[in-house]
Design a protein around this motif. Structure first.
Motif, PDB file in Angstrom:
ATOM      1  N   ALA A  20       0.832  -1.207   0.000  1.00 56.97           N
ATOM      2  CA  ALA A  20       0.000   0.000   0.000  1.00 56.97           C
ATOM      3  C   ALA A  20       0.863   1.252   0.000  1.00 56.97           C
ATOM      4  O   ALA A  20       0.576   2.226  -0.710  1.00 56.97           O
ATOM      5  CB  ALA A  20      -0.926  -0.005   1.218  1.00 56.97           C
ATOM      6  N   ARG A  21       1.951   1.239   0.778  1.00 51.95           N
ATOM      7  CA  ARG A  21       2.852   2.400   0.798  1.00 51.95           C
ATOM      8  C   ARG A  21       3.495   2.601  -0.571  1.00 51.95           C
ATOM      9  O   ARG A  21       3.660   3.739  -1.024  1.00 51.95           O
ATOM     10  CB  ARG A  21       3.921   2.214   1.876  1.00 51.95           C
ATOM     11  N   ALA A  22       3.841   1.510  -1.241  1.00 44.45           N
ATOM     12  CA  ALA A  22       4.440   1.618  -2.578  1.00 44.45           C
ATOM     13  C   ALA A  22       3.455   2.229  -3.561  1.00 44.45           C
ATOM     14  O   ALA A  22       3.833   3.044  -4.412  1.00 44.45           O
ATOM     15  CB  ALA A  22       4.887   0.239  -3.053  1.00 44.45           C
ATOM     16  N   VAL A  23       2.197   1.850  -3.441  1.00 46.41           N
ATOM     17  CA  VAL A  23       1.152   2.409  -4.318  1.00 46.41           C
ATOM     18  C   VAL A  23       1.021   3.911  -4.092  1.00 46.41           C
ATOM     19  O   VAL A  23       0.943   4.695  -5.043  1.00 46.41           O
ATOM     20  CB  VAL A  23      -0.203   1.701  -4.060  1.00 46.41           C
ATOM     21  N   ARG A  24       1.036   4.320  -2.833  1.00 47.07           N
ATOM     22  CA  ARG A  24       0.875   5.746  -2.519  1.00 47.07           C
ATOM     23  C   ARG A  24       2.064   6.566  -3.020  1.00 47.07           C
ATOM     24  O   ARG A  24       1.901   7.720  -3.416  1.00 47.07           O
ATOM     25  CB  ARG A  24       0.680   5.924  -1.013  1.00 47.07           C
ATOM     26  N   ARG A  25       3.244   5.973  -2.973  1.00 47.18           N
ATOM     27  CA  ARG A  25       4.424   6.694  -3.474  1.00 47.18           C
ATOM     28  C   ARG A  25       4.320   6.945  -4.977  1.00 47.18           C
ATOM     29  O   ARG A  25       4.968   7.854  -5.495  1.00 47.18           O
ATOM     30  CB  ARG A  25       5.696   5.894  -3.157  1.00 47.18           C
ATOM     31  N   GLN A  26       3.507   6.179  -5.649  1.00 48.07           N
ATOM     32  CA  GLN A  26       3.329   6.335  -7.092  1.00 48.07           C
ATOM     33  C   GLN A  26       2.171   7.281  -7.430  1.00 48.07           C
ATOM     34  O   GLN A  26       1.766   7.387  -8.585  1.00 48.07           O
ATOM     35  CB  GLN A  26       3.067   4.964  -7.731  1.00 48.07           C
ATOM     36  N   ALA A  44      -5.862  -0.005  -7.637  1.00 43.61           N
ATOM     37  CA  ALA A  44      -5.289   1.287  -7.253  1.00 43.61           C
ATOM     38  C   ALA A  44      -5.931   2.347  -8.136  1.00 43.61           C
ATOM     39  O   ALA A  44      -6.095   2.150  -9.347  1.00 43.61           O
ATOM     40  CB  ALA A  44      -3.779   1.291  -7.421  1.00 43.61           C
ATOM     41  N   VAL A  45      -6.299   3.471  -7.527  1.00 43.47           N
ATOM     42  CA  VAL A  45      -6.936   4.566  -8.262  1.00 43.47           C
ATOM     43  C   VAL A  45      -6.097   5.831  -8.101  1.00 43.47           C
ATOM     44  O   VAL A  45      -5.330   5.974  -7.141  1.00 43.47           O
ATOM     45  CB  VAL A  45      -8.377   4.816  -7.771  1.00 43.47           C
ATOM     46  N   LEU A  90      -6.370   7.561   2.018  1.00 44.21           N
ATOM     47  CA  LEU A  90      -5.432   6.458   2.198  1.00 44.21           C
ATOM     48  C   LEU A  90      -5.942   5.151   1.603  1.00 44.21           C
ATOM     49  O   LEU A  90      -5.155   4.309   1.179  1.00 44.21           O
ATOM     50  CB  LEU A  90      -5.148   6.247   3.687  1.00 44.21           C
ATOM     51  N   HIS A  91      -7.254   4.969   1.572  1.00 42.43           N
ATOM     52  CA  HIS A  91      -7.821   3.710   1.085  1.00 42.43           C
ATOM     53  C   HIS A  91      -9.309   3.918   0.791  1.00 42.43           C
ATOM     54  O   HIS A  91      -9.968   4.723   1.436  1.00 42.43           O
ATOM     55  CB  HIS A  91      -7.651   2.602   2.123  1.00 42.43           C
ATOM     56  N   VAL A  92      -9.812   3.168  -0.200  1.00 37.79           N
ATOM     57  CA  VAL A  92     -11.228   3.238  -0.545  1.00 37.79           C
ATOM     58  C   VAL A  92     -11.777   1.822  -0.710  1.00 37.79           C
ATOM     59  O   VAL A  92     -11.122   0.958  -1.306  1.00 37.79           O
ATOM     60  CB  VAL A  92     -11.465   4.027  -1.855  1.00 37.79           C
ATOM     61  N   ASP A  93     -12.966   1.586  -0.161  1.00 32.83           N
ATOM     62  CA  ASP A  93     -13.675   0.319  -0.348  1.00 32.83           C
ATOM     63  C   ASP A  93     -14.861   0.559  -1.278  1.00 32.83           C
ATOM     64  O   ASP A  93     -15.680   1.461  -1.029  1.00 32.83           O
ATOM     65  CB  ASP A  93     -14.204  -0.220   0.984  1.00 32.83           C
ATOM     66  N   PHE A  94     -14.958  -0.247  -2.336  1.00 31.42           N
ATOM     67  CA  PHE A  94     -16.084  -0.168  -3.263  1.00 31.42           C
ATOM     68  C   PHE A  94     -16.908  -1.445  -3.174  1.00 31.42           C
ATOM     69  O   PHE A  94     -16.357  -2.555  -3.074  1.00 31.42           O
ATOM     70  CB  PHE A  94     -15.596  -0.002  -4.708  1.00 31.42           C
TER      71      PHE A  94
END
Length: 229
Positions: A20-26, A44-45, A90-94
């Motif tokens: 998750a941290r890697a995704v946010r860094r992008q 990831a959005v 930080l995070h989303v649930d669909f």
């Protein structure tokens, strides 16, 4: 009704805090699509797009067509987390939307024509809102933007219950007798506060005058007596 919006996403092959941290860094936000009798899908959005949607309001009552690898999935946001300091998502649930299902959503209440309510406009009353949203069980493609309440003619003492309001679509999950708002009479608190402040100021002024008089008497008593000729 809210229009369905589009959202581009990419599949995530790894989950967990490190991923998750890697995704946010992008510049993206980790998310998941679940429900509909299918396995959860980690995605990831885009951060900027999602942040804009969240802060525009109505995010959790908006239907989305999420495209992942060329495949569209219709879903509705169920929850999201924000950084408690920066407010960054930080995070989303669909939740997947399938034919025939309903969802429970909190729809905002909008009050109209307050200027035409004599209890507020002419008599100085206050609109006391007990419910800012109504929880509705509704088909995803029928979610209303808001529940509108017309205040025209409303007077002091009037109480607005759920049963008094037309629900655009779906069913209210609470009781029909639940109070949405009422109109309270004008408060006298302001006048009471002003009177109390005036009394305090008067007492302080009298105390200051008394202290000044005492200081003057002490100064007079300290003067040397005139010597005899």
């Amino acid at each position: 009704m809210s229009a369905t919006k589009t959202l581009e996403a990419v599949a995530r092959d790894r989950v967990g805090k490190g991923a998750a941290r890697a995704v946010r860094r992008q510049g993206q936000i980790p998310a998941v699509i679940y429900g509909g009798n299918q396995a959860p899908q980690a995605i990831a959005v885009d951060l900027i797009r999602t942040r804009t949607l969240i802060y525009a309001g109505g995010f959790k009552t908006t239907l989305f067509d999420i495209t992942v690898g060329g495949k569209k999935t219709r879903a509705i946001p169920r929850d999201f987390q924000l950084d408690p300091v920066t407010g960054v998502p930080l995070h989303v649930d669909f939740l997947r939307v399938v034919s025939g299902q309903t969802v429970t959503v909190d729809v905002p209440v909008h009050f109209l024509n307050e200027e035409n309510a004599p209890g507020i406009k002419q008599k100085g009353g206050t609109l006391n809102v007990a419910l800012h949203t109504l929880s509705l069980d509704v088909a995803p493609d029928q979610i209303p933007d808001a529940v509108e309440i017309d205040l025209t003619g409303r007077d002091i003492g009037d109480v607005i219950h759920v049963s008094d309001v037309k629900i655009p679509a779906g069913t209210y999950t609470g009781e029909a007798t639940d109070t949405i708002a009422n109109i309270l009479p004008p408060t006298v608190l302001g006048a009471e506060v002003e009177a109390e402040e005036a009394a305090i100021a008067e007492a302080q002024s009298a105390e200051a005058a008394e202290e000044k008089a005492e200081e003057a008497e002490e100064a007079e008593g300290d003067k040397p007596a005139d010597s005899e000729a």
